[in-house]
Design an enzyme around this catalytic site. Structure first.
Site, short mmCIF file in Angstrom:
data_model
loop_
_atom_site.label_atom_id
_atom_site.label_comp_id
_atom_site.label_asym_id
_atom_site.label_seq_id
_atom_site.Cartn_x
_atom_site.Cartn_y
_atom_site.Cartn_z
N SER A 37 67.60 29.95 37.30
CA SER A 37 67.07 31.21 37.85
C SER A 37 66.15 31.87 36.85
CB SER A 37 68.22 32.17 38.23
OG SER A 37 68.89 32.62 37.08
N ASP A 53 71.49 22.37 30.28
CA ASP A 53 72.57 22.90 31.11
C ASP A 53 73.81 23.05 30.21
OD1 ASP A 53 74.68 23.27 32.87
OD2 ASP A 53 74.00 21.74 34.30
N ALA A 76 74.02 32.89 29.70
CA ALA A 76 73.77 31.91 30.76
C ALA A 76 74.95 31.91 31.73
CB ALA A 76 73.60 30.51 30.16
N ALA A 77 74.65 32.00 33.00
CA ALA A 77 75.73 32.05 33.99
C ALA A 77 75.18 31.75 35.37
CB ALA A 77 76.35 33.45 34.01
N TYR A 143 82.82 34.56 41.78
CA TYR A 143 82.06 34.96 40.58
C TYR A 143 82.91 35.85 39.67
CZ TYR A 143 78.73 37.77 37.84
OH TYR A 143 78.08 38.44 36.83
N1 LIG Z 1 72.24 41.86 35.95
C1 LIG Z 1 73.39 42.51 36.03
O1 LIG Z 1 73.47 43.60 36.60
C2 LIG Z 1 74.65 41.92 35.42
C3 LIG Z 1 75.85 42.61 35.59
C4 LIG Z 1 77.02 42.10 35.03
C5 LIG Z 1 76.98 40.92 34.31
N2 LIG Z 1 75.80 40.24 34.17
C6 LIG Z 1 75.82 38.99 33.39
O2 LIG Z 1 74.77 39.03 32.44
C7 LIG Z 1 74.24 37.72 32.23
C8 LIG Z 1 72.74 37.71 32.44
O3 LIG Z 1 72.47 38.13 33.77
P1 LIG Z 1 70.99 38.32 34.33
O4 LIG Z 1 71.02 39.44 35.26
O5 LIG Z 1 70.02 38.33 33.18
O6 LIG Z 1 70.86 37.00 35.21
P2 LIG Z 1 69.70 35.88 35.23
O7 LIG Z 1 70.02 34.99 36.37
O8 LIG Z 1 68.36 36.51 35.14
O9 LIG Z 1 69.99 35.11 33.86
C9 LIG Z 1 70.90 34.03 33.74
C10 LIG Z 1 70.17 32.90 33.02
O10 LIG Z 1 71.09 31.82 32.85
C11 LIG Z 1 70.41 30.60 33.15
N3 LIG Z 1 71.41 29.62 33.55
C12 LIG Z 1 72.13 29.60 34.71
N4 LIG Z 1 72.96 28.52 34.72
C13 LIG Z 1 72.75 27.86 33.54
C14 LIG Z 1 73.29 26.67 32.99
N5 LIG Z 1 74.20 25.94 33.64
N6 LIG Z 1 72.84 26.29 31.77
C15 LIG Z 1 71.91 27.01 31.10
N7 LIG Z 1 71.35 28.12 31.58
C16 LIG Z 1 71.77 28.55 32.80
C17 LIG Z 1 69.43 30.96 34.25
O11 LIG Z 1 68.36 30.06 34.38
C18 LIG Z 1 68.98 32.36 33.82
O12 LIG Z 1 67.84 32.30 32.99
C19 LIG Z 1 75.01 36.81 33.18
O13 LIG Z 1 76.08 36.24 32.46
C20 LIG Z 1 75.54 37.76 34.23
O14 LIG Z 1 76.70 37.27 34.85
C21 LIG Z 1 74.63 40.72 34.71
#
Ligand SMILES: NC(=O)c1ccc[n+]([C@@H]2O[C@H](COP(=O)([O-])OP(=O)(O)OC[C@H]3O[C@@H](n4cnc5c(N)ncnc54)[C@H](O)[C@@H]3O)[C@@H](O)[C@H]2O)c1
Length: 309
Positions: A37, A53, A76-77, A143
């Protein structure tokens, strides 16, 4: 002192801001991201991007051994609630197994990990608000369950390896570089609607509340939390309803669009607000950007990003 840092998920929304902040403080930054993503363009040029990954244990370990990190920010998630319902197996692989892999690889170098968990998807509707960290989680989605399971590994591995890993339970984060294509980033989604003159659908008739926090405040908290071995809510302690978010963005844009009102979707939370007194007291951190200012900055930044895309 300059450190070698690894940021997993550093091509994502929040992770790319973490990478920027670490570079600005003079650290060496290595980003791990599978770009599922995320986008390579978000990674600052002075950081190394390794497309990987985190479920691939061996490659991950080899990279950690090459970098020998002194600090790890694990963002990463699989971060989509909807995708977690559609494919809970992959959600578990990435969020639980992937986190275990990161903990093992970091532990081999004694590097503290800051793990980004969720405040919004963990506590459920029955929790008192603002919700403190010691409330027993009651996640409504795979999740939320996978993040909670991963948290448990973070705490257990901190104890067994004697490395001060940290859990940061984030509120609803918003800011520049947020994607309008997810299901949760309402600020980015609404900005996209306003830019296109489209009417948005406000579920729960615009009444559901969330604890919105500006991305720069989150980044500051994550950097302050590295090496502290705690569990912290990182949010503002202020509840804002969806209608107020929509209205705030319209005000910045200087336009008027009536939203469509709809019932809440099944499984969606009514209210969420996090108690941040522990982070204030133990990290010496507090959020600085009020929602009105944050919305205005974000609207302008995202509008520029969307028109350049
Ligand atoms: N955005 C929010 O409001 C929010 C709220 C609570 C928690 N979080 C947590 O914060 C973190 C970042 O969230 P975000 O909003 O920047 O999301 P995002 O999707 O923009 O970032 C996640 C990144 O992880 C990478 N990724 C996914 N699966 C992967 C894998 N298997 N190996 C390597 N890379 C992988 C994706 O390509 C992406 O760049 C996440 O852990 C999310 O759960 C976000």
């Amino acid at each position: 002192m300059s450190k070698r840092a690894i940021v997993t998920g550093g091509a994502g929304f929040i992770g790319s801001h973490v990478a920027d902040a670490l570079l600005a403080e003079g650290h060496e930054v290595h980003v791990i991201d599978d770009l599922s993503s995320g986008a390579a363009e978000r990674v600052p040029p002075r950081a190394e991007l390794v497309e990987l990954d985190i479920v691939e244990e061996r490659s991950l370990r080899e990279l950690f051994d090459r970098v020998a990190p002194q600090a790890v920010y694990h963002l990463a998630a699989q971060a989509s609630v909807v995708a977690s319902v559609q494919d809970p197996g992959r959600d578990c692989d990435v969020n639980v197994r992937g986190t275990l892999n990161v903990l093992e690889a970091a532990g081999a170098h004694g590097a503290p990990v800051v793990f980004t968990s969720t405040g919004g998807a963990l506590y459920g509707d029955e929790a008192p608000r603002p919700t403190p960290e010691d409330r027993i989680p009651a996640p409504l989605s795979p999740y939320g369950a996978s993040k909670w399971a991963a948290e448990s590994y973070v705490r257990t591995w901190a104890l067994s390896a004697g490395v001060p890993h940290t859990v940061a339970r984030l509120g609803n984060v918003y800011g520049p570089r947020q994607s309008p294509h997810g299901e949760a980033g309402v600020v980015a989604i609404f900005t996209g609607h306003i830019n296109e003159g489209k009417q948005p659908k406000l579920y729960g008739h615009g009444k559901p509340t969330r604890d919105y926090i500006y991305v720069a405040d989150v980044v500051e908290a994550l950097l302050a939390a590295s090496g502290t071995a705690g569990v912290y809510n990182i949010a503002t302690g202020v509840e804002t309803d969806v209608m107020a978010i929509w209205r705030g963005l319209l005000e910045t844009a200087g336009v008027e669009i009536e939203p469509e009102l709809a019932d809440l979707r099944p499984g969606e939370l009514q209210h969420s607000c996090l108690d941040i007194s522990r982070a204030r007291a133990e990290l010496g951190w507090s959020p600085k950007v009020a929602i009105e200012a944050g919305l205005a900055i974000t609207y302008r930044a995202l509008t520029e990003e969307f028109s350049a895309a």
